[in-house]
Scaffold this motif. Structure first.
Motif, PDB file in Angstrom:
ATOM      1  N   VAL C 116       0.716  -2.867   2.882  1.00  0.00           N
ATOM      2  CA  VAL C 116       0.933  -2.516   2.077  1.00  0.00           C
ATOM      3  C   VAL C 116       1.590  -1.299   1.271  1.00  0.00           C
ATOM      4  N   ARG C 117       2.645  -1.598   1.904  1.00  0.00           N
ATOM      5  CA  ARG C 117       4.371  -1.034   1.305  1.00  0.00           C
ATOM      6  C   ARG C 117       4.996  -2.219   1.542  1.00  0.00           C
ATOM      7  N   LYS C 118       6.266  -1.621   0.616  1.00  0.00           N
ATOM      8  CA  LYS C 118       7.245  -3.173   1.470  1.00  0.00           C
ATOM      9  C   LYS C 118       7.542  -3.547   1.766  1.00  0.00           C
ATOM     10  N   SER C 119       7.951  -2.987   3.734  1.00  0.00           N
ATOM     11  CA  SER C 119       7.596  -3.848   4.505  1.00  0.00           C
ATOM     12  C   SER C 119       6.726  -3.657   6.137  1.00  0.00           C
ATOM     13  N   ILE C 120       5.520  -2.479   5.587  1.00  0.00           N
ATOM     14  CA  ILE C 120       4.582  -2.572   5.825  1.00  0.00           C
ATOM     15  C   ILE C 120       3.276  -3.578   5.537  1.00  0.00           C
ATOM     16  N   ALA C 121       3.168  -4.183   6.718  1.00  0.00           N
ATOM     17  CA  ALA C 121       1.126  -4.752   6.451  1.00  0.00           C
ATOM     18  C   ALA C 121       0.451  -4.648   7.514  1.00  0.00           C
ATOM     19  N   VAL C 122      -0.238  -4.163   7.105  1.00  0.00           N
ATOM     20  CA  VAL C 122      -1.452  -3.840   8.404  1.00  0.00           C
ATOM     21  C   VAL C 122      -2.361  -4.462   9.023  1.00  0.00           C
ATOM     22  N   THR C 123      -3.342  -4.813   9.666  1.00  0.00           N
ATOM     23  CA  THR C 123      -4.378  -5.241  10.274  1.00  0.00           C
ATOM     24  C   THR C 123      -5.693  -4.849   9.985  1.00  0.00           C
ATOM     25  N   ASP C 124      -6.765  -4.884  10.190  1.00  0.00           N
ATOM     26  CA  ASP C 124      -8.041  -4.126   9.837  1.00  0.00           C
ATOM     27  C   ASP C 124      -7.763  -2.845  11.625  1.00  0.00           C
ATOM     28  N   LYS C 125      -7.730  -3.416  12.820  1.00  0.00           N
ATOM     29  CA  LYS C 125      -7.641  -2.623  13.773  1.00  0.00           C
ATOM     30  C   LYS C 125      -5.802  -1.758  13.385  1.00  0.00           C
ATOM     31  N   ASP C 126      -4.798  -1.799  12.965  1.00  0.00           N
ATOM     32  CA  ASP C 126      -3.763  -1.657  12.645  1.00  0.00           C
ATOM     33  C   ASP C 126      -4.544   0.141  12.383  1.00  0.00           C
ATOM     34  N   ILE C 127      -5.482  -0.391  10.550  1.00  0.00           N
ATOM     35  CA  ILE C 127      -5.869   0.247   9.856  1.00  0.00           C
ATOM     36  C   ILE C 127      -7.275   1.806  10.957  1.00  0.00           C
ATOM     37  N   ASN C 128      -7.589   0.619  11.753  1.00  0.00           N
ATOM     38  CA  ASN C 128      -8.358   2.181  12.248  1.00  0.00           C
ATOM     39  C   ASN C 128      -7.669   3.071  13.338  1.00  0.00           C
ATOM     40  N   ASN C 129      -6.255   2.262  14.148  1.00  0.00           N
ATOM     41  CA  ASN C 129      -5.871   2.951  15.249  1.00  0.00           C
ATOM     42  C   ASN C 129      -5.247   4.024  14.085  1.00  0.00           C
ATOM     43  N   PHE C 130      -4.730   3.727  12.968  1.00  0.00           N
ATOM     44  CA  PHE C 130      -3.837   5.065  12.679  1.00  0.00           C
ATOM     45  C   PHE C 130      -4.938   5.687  12.109  1.00  0.00           C
ATOM     46  N   LYS C 131      -6.026   6.048  11.938  1.00  0.00           N
ATOM     47  CA  LYS C 131      -7.065   6.746  11.525  1.00  0.00           C
ATOM     48  C   LYS C 131      -7.133   7.638  13.015  1.00  0.00           C
ATOM     49  N   ASP C 132      -7.249   6.540  13.715  1.00  0.00           N
ATOM     50  CA  ASP C 132      -7.629   7.701  15.429  1.00  0.00           C
ATOM     51  C   ASP C 132      -6.094   8.423  15.608  1.00  0.00           C
ATOM     52  N   ILE C 133      -4.879   7.706  15.180  1.00  0.00           N
ATOM     53  CA  ILE C 133      -4.127   8.367  15.212  1.00  0.00           C
ATOM     54  C   ILE C 133      -4.137  10.123  14.217  1.00  0.00           C
ATOM     55  N   ASP C 134      -4.309   9.461  13.121  1.00  0.00           N
ATOM     56  CA  ASP C 134      -4.414  10.784  12.350  1.00  0.00           C
ATOM     57  C   ASP C 134      -5.612  11.639  12.901  1.00  0.00           C
ATOM     58  N   SER C 135      -6.593  11.201  13.609  1.00  0.00           N
ATOM     59  CA  SER C 135      -7.353  12.658  13.602  1.00  0.00           C
ATOM     60  C   SER C 135      -7.191  13.070  14.960  1.00  0.00           C
ATOM     61  N   MET C 136      -5.762  12.631  15.690  1.00  0.00           N
ATOM     62  CA  MET C 136      -6.035  13.243  16.725  1.00  0.00           C
ATOM     63  C   MET C 136      -4.445  14.619  16.031  1.00  0.00           C
ATOM     64  N   GLY C 137      -4.940  14.236  15.231  1.00  0.00           N
ATOM     65  CA  GLY C 137      -3.520  16.092  14.316  1.00  0.00           C
ATOM     66  C   GLY C 137      -1.848  15.277  14.702  1.00  0.00           C
ATOM     67  N   THR C 138      -2.122  14.125  14.466  1.00  0.00           N
ATOM     68  CA  THR C 138      -0.083  13.316  14.060  1.00  0.00           C
ATOM     69  C   THR C 138      -0.739  12.874  12.709  1.00  0.00           C
ATOM     70  N   GLN C 139       0.837  13.403  12.262  1.00  0.00           N
ATOM     71  CA  GLN C 139       0.611  13.514  10.420  1.00  0.00           C
ATOM     72  C   GLN C 139       1.982  11.851  10.635  1.00  0.00           C
ATOM     73  N   ILE C 140       0.859  11.214   9.764  1.00  0.00           N
ATOM     74  CA  ILE C 140       1.506   9.609  10.396  1.00  0.00           C
ATOM     75  C   ILE C 140       2.721   9.735   8.298  1.00  0.00           C
ATOM     76  N   GLU C 141       4.077   9.450   8.291  1.00  0.00           N
ATOM     77  CA  GLU C 141       4.740   9.027   6.993  1.00  0.00           C
ATOM     78  C   GLU C 141       5.178   8.133   7.184  1.00  0.00           C
ATOM     79  N   CYS C 142       5.396   7.297   6.379  1.00  0.00           N
ATOM     80  CA  CYS C 142       6.286   5.881   6.236  1.00  0.00           C
ATOM     81  C   CYS C 142       7.354   6.244   5.509  1.00  0.00           C
ATOM     82  N   ARG C 143       8.718   5.766   6.073  1.00  0.00           N
ATOM     83  CA  ARG C 143      10.062   5.316   5.036  1.00  0.00           C
ATOM     84  C   ARG C 143      10.775   4.374   5.836  1.00  0.00           C
ATOM     85  N   ALA C 144      12.109   3.961   5.426  1.00  0.00           N
ATOM     86  CA  ALA C 144      12.250   3.403   6.121  1.00  0.00           C
ATOM     87  C   ALA C 144      13.612   3.728   6.504  1.00  0.00           C
TER      88      ALA C 144
END
Lengths: 213, 255, 161
Positions: C116-144
């Motif tokens: 999805v980004r230069k150094s980030i690749a995700v599985t379906d599980k990662d996607i679900n995990n990220f959504k859960d993490i996001d729903s717990m009020g954590t801001q998710i940002e990506c940068r190297a």
């Protein structure tokens, strides 16, 4: 003939930084004087080399971040500075550096696009291996190296061709007051590099003690 | 040295070929898999030695090395050496080695890259560069000696290191952690920055003396100011350069 | 007030983390949260040695990390907390630890996951995990690196689904 020789040498030096060998012929302190030597003015080369080396002293090629290319700047700036006028000589060197450094950033952007494109080789190699074409591994490597060298050489060639016409012209437009203070300022530039060097060598220590067996 | 496993001339020759080819490790660097093709390119002589004309097995072993790989180019030779030895075991039909190789490549790359980046890129290279600058300030003549000394001073230890790491990796008599401990990486990492600071100070003093009574102290002052700005505000060197030049030109016009 | 950076990076300690984050931000401690590393003596020692002497390395299991954080660990000194994968972050959050902001650095392409980004690749599980993490009020940002622009990962993920 000179611009061609400088571009080809420059291309080789630039690719040392990422693609080939990493024996640090890409560092300004080496490539500046060498280009200067080729052009018959090693002193100018060494001045550019040292100033650039100091400015780029702490730039580390971190993982997938590409730092501004110091080699392109050092090689082109040396070529252009050698042709400078005698009057306020250092002022002209500094002037050339200030104009060329943004080109180093532009080259960096090009490099990033190139590295994106390179994944093409991975995919191509997968197909070729399936067909049993082992030779493609060597071929891909050599082709890629050639692209790296050529890309840098062409970039430097265009840059020095453009700079050769543009820099004296722009510099001629400056008033002699500004030329004089540019000339004086040249000697302040190493302080930026030295300051950067100090900041890289000083670390903050962890308060909790570390135990090594 | 006495405990070395006897190896044939053929293996030694292959090892040398791997060494030379490892200089092109980053030739096909891509964002997606980084040094993967470079790694395969470097290890290829070993694979060819082991599988020769058996094109199917050669193909199969090549494909195993196509995955993501990235480490410091000087440290890669350790991994190459060890993988070369493992490939021999794979060719001999030992089970489970394939997984071991894949895990080893992934696991070692990160820490080795960190060590290499720190040691070579951010301490050793600046130090050697500064020594070059210092030589210039000390008035070393003729001038071509400066780049020459720089390149030799830098390359002799790194070249030796690259070769040593390959041999260590191949024989792997001791664990990597022991190797790092014995190499006293941490000791050099405490000494070299100190040496670097001394060199910087020497350069600042020499520059200031060269510039005379008025500009000298200004030079020293700007150096300290830049160091602080870099450390605490993390302004990039390029930006600082333009700022300093601008102020300096305005200063020059006024006085 | 001590600063804490939470980062997902499947390479754990490497140049970007050491030079880019620790050195640039003047952090002094690394905490690695991984069951796998915890149980691998040799790897643990290599990780400890790969960091310069002035930086401390702590290696914890998820449970230990949660207890440490509740005990005021992140208040002590400037720390970067490294995770190997998304599941471990989620597990830590399940222990009741709150993370304000999570940096995603490297999750590498392995042949089957989606880049999805230069150094980030995700599985379906990662996607679900990220959504859960996001729903717990954590801001998710990506940068190297810290000086790069922050990119909202959840936005990117929502686009691909």
């Amino acid at each position: 003939m000179n611009p061609l020789i400088v571009s080809i040498l420059g291309g080789l030096f630039v690719s040392d930084a990422t693609a080939v060998a990493q024996i640090m012929v890409s560092r300004p302190i080496f490539c500046g004087p060498v280009i200067g030597l080729v052009l018959g003015d090693i002193f100018t080369g060494i001045l550019v080399g040292i100033v650039m080396e100091l400015l780029w002293i702490s730039v580390v090629p971190l993982g997938n971040a590409v730092p501004p290319d110091s080699t392109v700047v050092a090689v082109s700036a040396t070529y252009l500075a050698v042709q400078g006028p005698e009057e306020y000589r250092y002022g002209y060197i500094l002037f050339v550096l200030l104009i060329i450094i943004p080109a180093g950033i532009l080259f960096k952007k090009m490099d990033m696009i190139h590295r994106d494109f390179n994944s093409f080789f991975s995919h191509r190699l997968e197909d070729q291996l399936n067909e049993g074409n082992i030779g493609f591994i060597d071929k891909a490597t050599y082709i890629s190296v050639s692209i790296f060298v050529l890309k840098a050489a062409v970039f430097i060639f265009l840059l020095i061709m453009l700079g050769e016409n543009l820099c004296p012209c722009l510099y001629g437009m400056l008033g002699s007051g500004i030329k004089k203070s540019l000339h004086e300022s040249f000697f302040m530039i190493p302080s930026v590099g030295l300051g950067t060097a100090i900041s890289t060598f000083i670390f903050k220590k962890s308060q909790t003690k570390k135990d090594f067996q | 040295m006495s405990k070395r496993v006897k190896i044939g001339a053929r293996e030694k020759k292959t090892l040398m070929r791997i060494f030379w080819r490892s200089f092109l490790l980053q030739a096909v660097w891509s964002y997606e898999r980084m040094q993967n093709i470079g790694f395969l390119f470097s290890i290829l002589p070993k694979l060819k030695e082991l599988y020769g004309n058996d094109i199917d097995r050669l193909k199969e072993s090549c494909r195993r090395h196509l995955g993501y790989f990235n480490t410091h180019p000087y440290m890669a030779s350790f991994i190459l050496g060890h993988v070369a030895r493992c490939e021999e075991r794979i060719a001999a039909g030992e089970p489970g080695v394939v997984e071991e190789v894949n895990r080893f490549k992934l696991q070692m790359a990160g820490p080795l890259a960190a060590t290499g980046d720190k040691y070579f890129w951010s301490v050793f290279r600046p130090l050697v560069g500064l020594i070059g600058v210092l030589l210039f300030l000390l008035g070393v003549q003729p001038y071509y000696l400066i780049p020459l000394i720089f390149i030799l001073l830098y390359n002799l230890p790194t070249y030796r290191h690259r070769y040593k790491m390959l041999v260590y990796g191949y024989y792997k008599k001791e664990k990597m952690s022991e190797l790092m401990k014995n190499a006293k990486v941490h000791v050099s990492l405490s000494i070299m920055p100190f040496a670097g600071l001394l060199t910087v100070l020497a350069c600042v003093v020499l520059f200031s003396l060269e510039l005379g009574a008025v500009r000298g102290p200004v030079f020293a002052g700007v150096t300290v100011l830049v160091a602080m700005l870099r450390k605490y505000l993390r302004i990039s060197a390029t930006r600082l350069l333009y700022i300093v030049v601008l102020i300096s030109i305005i200063g020059g016009l006024i006085f | 007030m001590a600063r804490t950076v939470f980062r997902i990076d499947d390479r754990l300690i490497h140049g970007q983390v050491l030079e880019g984050w620790i050195h640039n931000l003047n952090l002094t401690r690394v905490a690695i949260v991984s069951e796998r590393v915890k149980n691998d003596e040799e790897y643990r020692r290599i990780l400890e040695f790969s960091v310069p002497p002035e930086i401390k390395v702590d290696i914890f299991s998820i449970r230990e990390m949660a207890e440490k954080i509740k005990g005021g660990y992140t208040e002590e000194e400037d720390t970067i907390v490294l995770f190997e994968n998304t599941s471990e972050v989620l597990e830590l959050l399940d222990y009741g630890v709150r993370i304000e902001s999570l940096n995603v650095g490297c999750l590498h392409y392995n042949g089957s996951n989606l880049q999805v980004r230069k150094s980030i690749a995700v599985t379906d599980k990662d996607i679900n995990n990220f959504k859960d993490i996001d729903s717990m009020g954590t801001q998710i940002e990506c940068r190297a690196l810290p000086q790069d622009r922050k990119v909202d990962l959840v936005e990117i993920i929502n686009k691909i689904k």
